[in-house]
Structures are given as structure tokens and as C-alpha cells.
Design an enzyme around this catalytic site. Structure first.
Site, short mmCIF file in Angstrom:
data_model
loop_
_atom_site.label_atom_id
_atom_site.label_comp_id
_atom_site.label_asym_id
_atom_site.label_seq_id
_atom_site.Cartn_x
_atom_site.Cartn_y
_atom_site.Cartn_z
N LYS A 1 34.28 41.06 33.22
CA LYS A 1 35.40 40.83 32.33
C LYS A 1 35.35 39.37 31.86
O LYS A 1 35.42 38.44 32.67
CB LYS A 1 36.72 41.11 33.05
CG LYS A 1 37.94 40.78 32.21
CD LYS A 1 39.23 41.25 32.85
CE LYS A 1 40.43 40.82 32.02
NZ LYS A 1 41.69 41.31 32.57
N LYS B 1 33.99 44.42 29.61
CA LYS B 1 35.12 44.16 28.73
C LYS B 1 35.05 42.75 28.16
O LYS B 1 34.82 41.82 28.93
CB LYS B 1 36.39 44.32 29.57
CG LYS B 1 37.66 43.97 28.87
CD LYS B 1 38.81 44.04 29.83
CE LYS B 1 40.05 43.56 29.09
NZ LYS B 1 41.17 43.36 29.95
C1 PBG Z 1 44.90 41.95 32.51
C2 PBG Z 1 44.38 42.69 31.35
C3 PBG Z 1 44.15 42.18 30.07
C4 PBG Z 1 43.66 43.22 29.30
C5 PBG Z 1 43.60 44.35 30.14
N1 PBG Z 1 44.03 43.97 31.40
C6 PBG Z 1 44.46 40.87 29.46
C7 PBG Z 1 43.94 39.63 29.97
O1 PBG Z 1 43.03 39.57 30.80
O2 PBG Z 1 44.49 38.62 29.53
C8 PBG Z 1 43.26 43.11 27.86
C9 PBG Z 1 43.08 44.39 27.13
C10 PBG Z 1 43.03 44.26 25.66
O3 PBG Z 1 42.91 43.18 25.06
O4 PBG Z 1 43.11 45.31 25.04
N2 PBG Z 1 45.97 42.62 33.11
#
Ligand code: PBG
Length: 323
Positions: free
Chosen positions: A195, A248
Site C-alpha cells: 500500500k 494499492k
Molecule cells: C485506510 C484506507 C484508505 C483507503 C482505503 N483504506 C485511505 C488512506 O490510506 O488514507 C483509500 C481507498 C481509496 O482511495 O479509494 N483506512
């Protein structure tokens, strides 16, 4: 094979030929629909940067889940906007929290759909960081305890899969341990292993009201410049007991997705994140691209690169086109 003996265009002549030799196919069950749930009744609050998406109260969430199921979508992932936030993110693991209540209702009222939960503190902490903060620093090991409680509370409410997205070190092992100790050996972990600290999450943070109130997430999410490190993160999470791995965002990281799939040959999910969705919606609204075609092309590209599962805000629209 030399021209003109091999003429690739022969097999592209018309749609029948193209269909016959097509290598990758999308199906509604490739998609997981992300949903935002908030307290209240009859609440449908639109998210301005994500057309067609809403913060929903549980009653309306149920309708949405039923609709997704009727289109052949087999999974939803839930994000909660809690009643109140605090320093520790204690609503994250309350058995009566918004997510825990939503899971119980879905499990009671909708058949045949898997409920995935996002295990992370950013929606529940007043500072908006994904972990416990002390003197401006996000603490790793202290956070593991809270995340484990959160994952356990999701399992107790009936979640089918838990998906830690916080990026703390060691969280998969900590979650596996607490689940196993509480007779949830059969609940799989989908780890957001690779991520990245991405600006493509912008619209989501507005939708989930989870923007960090100071600093950024670069001390826990990955540097977009790194590829080898993603493989180490995945390896580590598999060693700790992850059943599925997530990459991601998706489109700007197809190389990572491909490498993860080729290297480990395990079930891989890709998160086609909010910014990827909103950019297409915006360009389409301006008449600069054909939104439907760009959507389908993006999704097939993500699958071709190696995704077994795609978390996408396009899930319903794409399923409708396929159906
Ligand atoms: C964290 C989380 C995020 C997303 C999914 N889970 C945001 C982040 O890390 O700031 C982002 C998903 C998206 O942009 O569609 N709980």
C-alpha cells in the site's frame, strides 16, 4: 514468422474473432464494492468528489448490498464514519460501533455476499492517522493491540474477511494470533501488503472523513518509487499468515501487481482507488474521454496484470455493462 506470412490483423477482423481469441475476461464476481456507512436512518449523503457514491445509514446500506448481490457482485468492503472520534480510535473496536452493527445487519438480511472489513484506525482517530499517536509519531507496537481488538470485533460481528490497511509492521501476525485464540481460525486475512503513500486516495479521505490532521502517511505507507520493497512487504505478510494480498492503488502500480502475482502466485486483490475513479468521472463529465470505455479498459488492464479481485467504485456500473 515474417510478414506477410503472419498477419495479426486476421484475428482482429471482427468482434467474433476478437471474442474467440480474447485472453482476459471480466465478470461481476471479479469486483468488490467499497461502501461508506454512517449513523442514522434514511441517510444518503452524497460524496461530491465521487459521483454515484454516498455515505449511507445502515438501512440504505442493506438495499445497496442487495442490489450489488443481484448484479452478481460477491463482495463488499465497508468503511465506517463513527459517531465520535478520539485519540485512540476506540470506536474502531466497540462491539456496538457503526461497522460492527452494519456487519450484523448485512449478515442477517442479505444472503450470498461476503463482507470484508477495513482494519485501520484513521476513520476513528481524532488526528486521522492510521495508528496510535504520541508526540507527533505514529507508534507501531501500541497500534497492533488496537488493530487486533478491531479485527476481533469485526469477526465477532460476523465479518467474512478482515483486511488490515494500516501498514503497521507485524499486524498480520498480531491479527492472526487474536483470531486464532478466539476460535476464528477460519476467517481469512486480506492484507493491504503493498500500500503506497498515494495522492490518489484524496477523494476517499473526503468520503471517509479520514484526512490526517497533521503530517502525512509516509512513515507507514510505502514510497511510490519502490518496487523491490513491495515484494518484501508481501513476503513478510505471507510469512505472518496472510491469505490474500492487496496492491494499492491499481493503475499506476500495475508493474507491482504483475510482479507480486508472478513471484508468489497467490490470490491477489488490486484496489482501484478513489482518485483513479474520480479522474475518469471528471474527464468524462468534461467530455474529454468516453467514461464507460475508459472504465472497462482500466478494469481489464488490472485483471490482465494479475488481479484475481478488483476493489472498485465502478463495481456496479461495470457489472451492469457485463450483465
Ligand atoms: C485506510 C484506507 C484508505 C483507503 C482505503 N483504506 C485511505 C488512506 O490510506 O488514507 C483509500 C481507498 C481509496 O482511495 O479509494 N483506512
Amino acid at each position: 514468422m515474417q510478414f506477410p506470412t503472419y498477419r495479426p490483423r486476421r484475428l482482429r477482423k471482427d468482434e467474433l474473432f476478437r471474442e474467440m481469441i480474447r485472453e482476459t475476461h471480466l465478470r461481476p464476481d471479479d469486483f468488490v464494492l467499497p461502501l461508506f456507512v454512517r449513523p442514522g436512518k434514511g441517510v444518503k449523503k452524497s460524496i461530491s468528489s465521487m459521483p454515484g457514491h454516498f455515505q449511507l445509514s445502515i438501512d440504505l446500506l442493506i438495499k445497496e448490498v442487495k442490489e450489488a448481490r443481484s448484479m452478481g457482485i460477491l463482495g463488499v468492503i465497508l468503511f465506517g464514519i463513527p459517531e465520535k472520534k478520539d485519540e485512540q480510535g476506540s470506536e474502531a473496536y466497540s462491539s456496538n460501533g457503526i461497522i460492527q452493527r452494519a456487519i450484523r445487519q448485512i449478515k442477517e438480511k442479505v444472503d450470498g455476499i461476503l463482507v470484508i472489513t477495513d482494519v485501520c484506525l484513521c476513520e476513528y482517530t481524532s488526528h486521522g492517522h492510521c495508528g496510535v499517536v504520541n508526540e507527533g509519531k505514529v507508534l507501531n507496537d501500541e497500534t497492533l493491540e488496537v488493530l487486533s481488538r478491531q479485527a476481533l470485533s469485526h469477526a465477532e460481528a460476523g465479518a467474512d474477511i478482515v483486511a488490515p490497511s494500516d501498514m503497521m509492521d507485524g499486524r498480520v501476525a498480531a491479527i492472526r494470533k487474536i483470531l486464532d485464540e478466539n476460535q476464528f481460525q477460519d476467517i481469512p486475512i486480506l492484507s493491504y501488503a503493498a500500500k503506497y503513500a498515494s495522492a490518489f486516495y484524496g477523494p476517499f479521505r473526503a468520503a471517509a472523513e479520514s484526512k490526517p490532521q497533521f503530517g502525512d502517511r509516509k512513515s507507514y505507507q510505502m514510497d511510490p518509487a519502490n518496487g523491490e520493497e513491495a515484494l518484501r512487504e508481501v513476503w513478510l505478510d505471507l510469512e505472518e499468515g496472510a491469505d490474500m494480498i492487496m496492491v494499492k492503488p491499481a493503475l499506476p502500480y500495475l508493474d507491482i501487481l504483475y510482479r507480486v502475482k508472478q513471484t508468489f502466485n497467490i490470490p491477489v486483490a488490486a484496489y482501484n482507488v478513489s482518485g483513479e475513479f474520480s479522474m475518469i468521472k471528471a474527464a468524462s463529465k468534461l467530455g474529454w474521454v468516453d467514461g464507460d470505455q475508459v472504465m472497462m479498459e482500466s478494469l481489464i488492464a488490472i485483471k490482465r496484470a494479475g488481479a484475481d479481485l478488483i476493489l472498485t467504485y465502478f463495481a456496479k456500473e461495470a457489472a451492469k455493462k457485463l450483465g
